[in-house]
Design an enzyme around this catalytic site. Structure first.
Site, PDB file in Angstrom:
ATOM      1  N   PRO A  62       0.815  -1.223   0.000  1.00  9.73           N
ATOM      2  CA  PRO A  62       0.000   0.000   0.000  1.00  9.73           C
ATOM      3  C   PRO A  62       0.848   1.273   0.000  1.00  9.73           C
ATOM      4  O   PRO A  62       0.490   2.251  -0.648  1.00  9.73           O
ATOM      5  CB  PRO A  62      -0.815  -0.131   1.299  1.00  9.73           C
ATOM      6  CG  PRO A  62      -0.920  -1.604   1.516  1.00  9.73           C
ATOM      7  CD  PRO A  62       0.371  -2.190   1.017  1.00  9.73           C
ATOM      8  N   ILE A 105     -11.296  10.038 -33.691  1.00 10.29           N
ATOM      9  CA  ILE A 105     -11.723   9.850 -35.092  1.00 10.29           C
ATOM     10  C   ILE A 105     -13.132   9.256 -35.147  1.00 10.29           C
ATOM     11  O   ILE A 105     -13.930   9.595 -36.015  1.00 10.29           O
ATOM     12  CB  ILE A 105     -10.700   8.966 -35.854  1.00 10.29           C
ATOM     13  CG1 ILE A 105      -9.395   9.751 -36.055  1.00 10.29           C
ATOM     14  CG2 ILE A 105     -11.263   8.496 -37.198  1.00 10.29           C
ATOM     15  CD1 ILE A 105      -8.249   8.947 -36.632  1.00 10.29           C
ATOM     16  N   GLU A 125       4.002  -2.688 -13.761  1.00 10.32           N
ATOM     17  CA  GLU A 125       5.334  -3.242 -14.076  1.00 10.32           C
ATOM     18  C   GLU A 125       6.368  -2.139 -14.345  1.00 10.32           C
ATOM     19  O   GLU A 125       7.260  -2.277 -15.178  1.00 10.32           O
ATOM     20  CB  GLU A 125       5.237  -4.255 -15.215  1.00 10.32           C
ATOM     21  CG  GLU A 125       4.227  -5.350 -14.839  1.00 10.32           C
ATOM     22  CD  GLU A 125       4.457  -6.685 -15.462  1.00 10.32           C
ATOM     23  OE1 GLU A 125       5.577  -6.935 -15.928  1.00 10.32           O
ATOM     24  OE2 GLU A 125       3.521  -7.486 -15.448  1.00 10.32           O
ATOM     25  N   GLY A 167       8.841  -9.092 -17.722  1.00 13.93           N
ATOM     26  CA  GLY A 167       7.444  -8.652 -17.664  1.00 13.93           C
ATOM     27  C   GLY A 167       7.204  -7.440 -18.543  1.00 13.93           C
ATOM     28  O   GLY A 167       6.138  -7.305 -19.167  1.00 13.93           O
ATOM     29  N   GLU A 182       7.605   6.840 -15.806  1.00 18.27           N
ATOM     30  CA  GLU A 182       8.678   7.598 -15.134  1.00 18.27           C
ATOM     31  C   GLU A 182       9.818   6.643 -14.746  1.00 18.27           C
ATOM     32  O   GLU A 182      11.002   6.975 -14.911  1.00 18.27           O
ATOM     33  CB  GLU A 182       8.119   8.304 -13.889  1.00 18.27           C
ATOM     34  CG  GLU A 182       7.187   9.474 -14.178  1.00 18.27           C
ATOM     35  CD  GLU A 182       5.777   9.067 -14.647  1.00 18.27           C
ATOM     36  OE1 GLU A 182       5.440   7.867 -14.598  1.00 18.27           O
ATOM     37  OE2 GLU A 182       5.022   9.957 -15.065  1.00 18.27           O
TER      38      GLU A 182
HETATM   39  N1  CAA Z   1      18.233  -6.910 -13.083  1.00 16.05           N
HETATM   40  C1  CAA Z   1      19.066  -7.389 -12.135  1.00 16.05           C
HETATM   41  N2  CAA Z   1      19.502  -6.653 -11.077  1.00 16.05           N
HETATM   42  C2  CAA Z   1      19.048  -5.383 -10.982  1.00 16.05           C
HETATM   43  C3  CAA Z   1      18.176  -4.822 -11.934  1.00 16.05           C
HETATM   44  C4  CAA Z   1      17.785  -5.633 -13.033  1.00 16.05           C
HETATM   45  N3  CAA Z   1      16.961  -5.163 -13.962  1.00 16.05           N
HETATM   46  N4  CAA Z   1      17.889  -3.544 -11.587  1.00 16.05           N
HETATM   47  C5  CAA Z   1      18.566  -3.308 -10.444  1.00 16.05           C
HETATM   48  N5  CAA Z   1      19.268  -4.422 -10.091  1.00 16.05           N
HETATM   49  C6  CAA Z   1      20.150  -4.578  -8.931  1.00 16.05           C
HETATM   50  C7  CAA Z   1      21.225  -3.488  -8.920  1.00 16.05           C
HETATM   51  O1  CAA Z   1      22.352  -3.881  -9.709  1.00 16.05           O
HETATM   52  C8  CAA Z   1      21.568  -3.389  -7.456  1.00 16.05           C
HETATM   53  O2  CAA Z   1      22.428  -4.444  -7.115  1.00 16.05           O
HETATM   54  P1  CAA Z   1      23.664  -4.249  -6.060  1.00 16.05           P
HETATM   55  O3  CAA Z   1      23.013  -4.093  -4.723  1.00 16.05           O
HETATM   56  O4  CAA Z   1      24.458  -5.496  -6.173  1.00 16.05           O
HETATM   57  O5  CAA Z   1      24.397  -3.015  -6.489  1.00 16.05           O
HETATM   58  C9  CAA Z   1      20.233  -3.648  -6.766  1.00 16.05           C
HETATM   59  O6  CAA Z   1      19.415  -4.341  -7.727  1.00 16.05           O
HETATM   60  C10 CAA Z   1      19.526  -2.370  -6.356  1.00 16.05           C
HETATM   61  O7  CAA Z   1      19.355  -1.583  -7.521  1.00 16.05           O
HETATM   62  P2  CAA Z   1      19.112  -0.009  -7.476  1.00 16.05           P
HETATM   63  O8  CAA Z   1      20.053   0.612  -6.514  1.00 16.05           O
HETATM   64  O9  CAA Z   1      19.104   0.474  -8.888  1.00 16.05           O
HETATM   65  O10 CAA Z   1      17.656   0.050  -6.857  1.00 16.05           O
HETATM   66  P3  CAA Z   1      16.692   1.296  -6.653  1.00 16.05           P
HETATM   67  O11 CAA Z   1      16.120   1.217  -5.293  1.00 16.05           O
HETATM   68  O12 CAA Z   1      17.360   2.572  -7.080  1.00 16.05           O
HETATM   69  O13 CAA Z   1      15.483   0.942  -7.648  1.00 16.05           O
HETATM   70  C11 CAA Z   1      14.224   1.012  -9.646  1.00 16.05           C
HETATM   71  C12 CAA Z   1      15.588   0.870  -8.986  1.00 16.05           C
HETATM   72  C13 CAA Z   1      14.502   0.960 -11.130  1.00 16.05           C
HETATM   73  C14 CAA Z   1      13.540   2.319  -9.317  1.00 16.05           C
HETATM   74  C15 CAA Z   1      13.348  -0.181  -9.205  1.00 16.05           C
HETATM   75  O14 CAA Z   1      12.985  -0.061  -7.855  1.00 16.05           O
HETATM   76  C16 CAA Z   1      12.094  -0.328 -10.032  1.00 16.05           C
HETATM   77  O15 CAA Z   1      12.130  -0.857 -11.160  1.00 16.05           O
HETATM   78  N6  CAA Z   1      10.920   0.105  -9.472  1.00 16.05           N
HETATM   79  C17 CAA Z   1       9.654  -0.151 -10.106  1.00 16.05           C
HETATM   80  C18 CAA Z   1       9.014  -1.358  -9.498  1.00 16.05           C
HETATM   81  C19 CAA Z   1       7.988  -1.935 -10.391  1.00 16.05           C
HETATM   82  O16 CAA Z   1       8.173  -2.091 -11.596  1.00 16.05           O
HETATM   83  N7  CAA Z   1       6.869  -2.333  -9.803  1.00 16.05           N
HETATM   84  C20 CAA Z   1       5.851  -2.977 -10.544  1.00 16.05           C
HETATM   85  C21 CAA Z   1       4.998  -3.749  -9.602  1.00 16.05           C
HETATM   86  S1  CAA Z   1       4.673  -5.363 -10.143  1.00 16.05           S
HETATM   87  C22 CAA Z   1       3.335  -5.256 -11.172  1.00 16.05           C
HETATM   88  O17 CAA Z   1       2.928  -4.235 -11.630  1.00 16.05           O
HETATM   89  C23 CAA Z   1       2.849  -6.608 -11.465  1.00 16.05           C
HETATM   90  C24 CAA Z   1       1.459  -6.824 -11.856  1.00 16.05           C
HETATM   91  O18 CAA Z   1       0.682  -7.324 -11.064  1.00 16.05           O
HETATM   92  C25 CAA Z   1       1.043  -6.631 -13.254  1.00 16.05           C
END
Ligand code: CAA
Length: 382
Positions: free
Chosen positions: A128, A338, A364, A243, A368
């Protein structure tokens, strides 16, 4: 560079198109209006290999590649977006994560049931108070002396939550460690301590059931850990990369349906003594719709191709999802415009396409977040 598809890819596309046009599209209005979960159609998709497209045949899947997944997802989404949401979560977020990180026993137990359409899977990351900032999760899994974990906390916006048999859950096992303190667990929703909460009343994809879930003293065995303790965040991010290819494909399917309806309409509808498709203002919109649609498809196929090569595809997937979801929003908006009054009426599916398209810019990873992922990849800055 070869832009042609293999015979197998085209066959799967054909199966998906047939089911989408014969079974899914005709009931889409009913499912949207009632919000009824389309269990029968999901089973049919599963029986035809479409719930585990990249799952090897040994685990009940179709054993195909990510390109085939894109082609099939586009067809199902063009029939009805809600069906493709369920399909996307089963394929990308559920099966994909277990295939990549699961033990042999986990693959046998969880993947087969979902890939064959016998059961529905879900993915529980969002809470939440934490969506984009996934590491701010509060759901806790506390390790006990006997190696089990006791899980407490809430998750929200869980796609297929009301009907899922199994869920991939992300919970904090070591809050001091931040992203490295998150662990993934396999959850059986029939076990004690698992509860379902309120169902979300949504703008679109209304037949894809979404709810809150809650864990109260749920006990997970050591064998229920997916991957290793502390690896959960990386598992979640990797799974979301896959995804995002699914959601890009969904956006393309919705946009294509709106585009095709528009092409038919502009040839038929007359104003000022001519078909509206002969007017330059309409032609400009048609050309822009087509360019955005093709660009989205090619970028999504590129992301799928890189995934199929076994290389990291985070950036390509983010580029594809951002481009395709914004294209879908723009194309469905223009399609409603349209169609004029008929675009705004529930007598035609245009307003549904418009409502369904919006979610692709949100779940997903919002647009932003995709921009943040792309910019970080491009600059190397954080
Ligand atoms: N693959 C593998 N590892 C990854 C990665 C990836 N794509 N992205 C980040 N990592 C790793 C990083 O390398 C880092 O590793 P280390 O600790 O070894 O350095 C670790 O993960 C942390 O990464 P960040 O410091 O970059 O993390 P952050 O807190 O800055 O977050 C973010 C990055 C891109 C903002 C991420 O939090 C994000 O993608 N947020 C969005 C979440 C999301 O998509 N939610 C969707 C909900 S699910 C949904 O919608 C499903 C549904 O039901 C349809």
């Amino acid at each position: 560079m070869d832009f042609s598809f293999t015979e197998e890819q085209l066959m799967l596309q054909d199966v998906a198109r047939r089911i989408a046009q014969e079974k899914i599209a005709p009931s889409a209005e009913h499912h949207d209006r009632t919000g009824e979960f389309p269990l029968e159609n999901i089973r049919l998709l599963g029986e035809n290999g479409l719930m585990g497209i990249e799952v090897p045949e040994a685990y009940g899947g179709a054993g195909m590649d990510p390109i085939a997944y894109v082609l099939a997802m586009v067809e199902v989404a063009a029939g009805d977006a809600a069906h493709s949401t369920i399909m996307s979560v089963n394929n990308s977020l559920f099966c994909n994560g277990i295939l990549t990180h699961g033990s042999e026993a986990q693959k046998q137990k969880y993947v087969r049931a979902i890939a064959e359409g016998e059961a529905i899977g879900a993915f529980a990351l969002t809470e939440p108070q934490s969506g984009s900032d996934a590491t701010a999760m509060r759901c806790r899994a506390v390790k006990q002396a006997d190696g089990t974990y006791v899980i407490n906390g809430k998750k929200s916006w869980i796609t297929s939550g009301p009907v899922a048999k199994y869920i991939v859950l992300f919970a904090m096992t070591d809050p001091e460690q931040g992203a490295r303190g998150i662990t993934a667990f396999m959850i059986d929703t029939d076990k004690a301590g698992f509860h379902r909460g309120k169902t979300e009343p949504k703008l679109g994809i209304r037949a894809s059931a979404t709810c809150e879930i809650e864990f109260q003293e749920y006990v997970a065995d050591a064998d229920d850990v997916l991957g290793k303790e502390g690896e959960g965040f990386k598992i979640a991010m990797g799974v979301l990369d896959a995804g995002r290819i699914g959601i890009a494909s969904q956006a393309i399917g919705i946009a294509r349906a709106a585009y095709e309806a528009t092409i038919a309409y502009v040839k038929d509808r007359k104003a000022f003594g001519a078909a509206i498709g002969t007017f330059q203002m309409t032609q400009a919109k048609i050309a822009d719709m087509k360019c955005k649609l093709d660009a989205a498809l090619l970028l999504t196929l590129r992301a799928a191709w890189v995934k199929g090569q076994g290389k990291r595809f985070s950036n390509e997937a983010a580029i594809a999802k951002l481009t395709a979801s914004e294209a879908a929003m723009w194309i469905t908006h223009q399609a409603v415009q349209i169609h004029g009054g008929m675009g705004y009426s529930k007598e035609m599916p245009l307003e549904r396409y418009f409502r369904d398209a919006k979610i692709t810019e949100i779940y997903e990873g919002t647009s932003e977040i995709q921009r943040l992922v792309i910019a970080r990849n491009e600059t190397g800055l954080r």
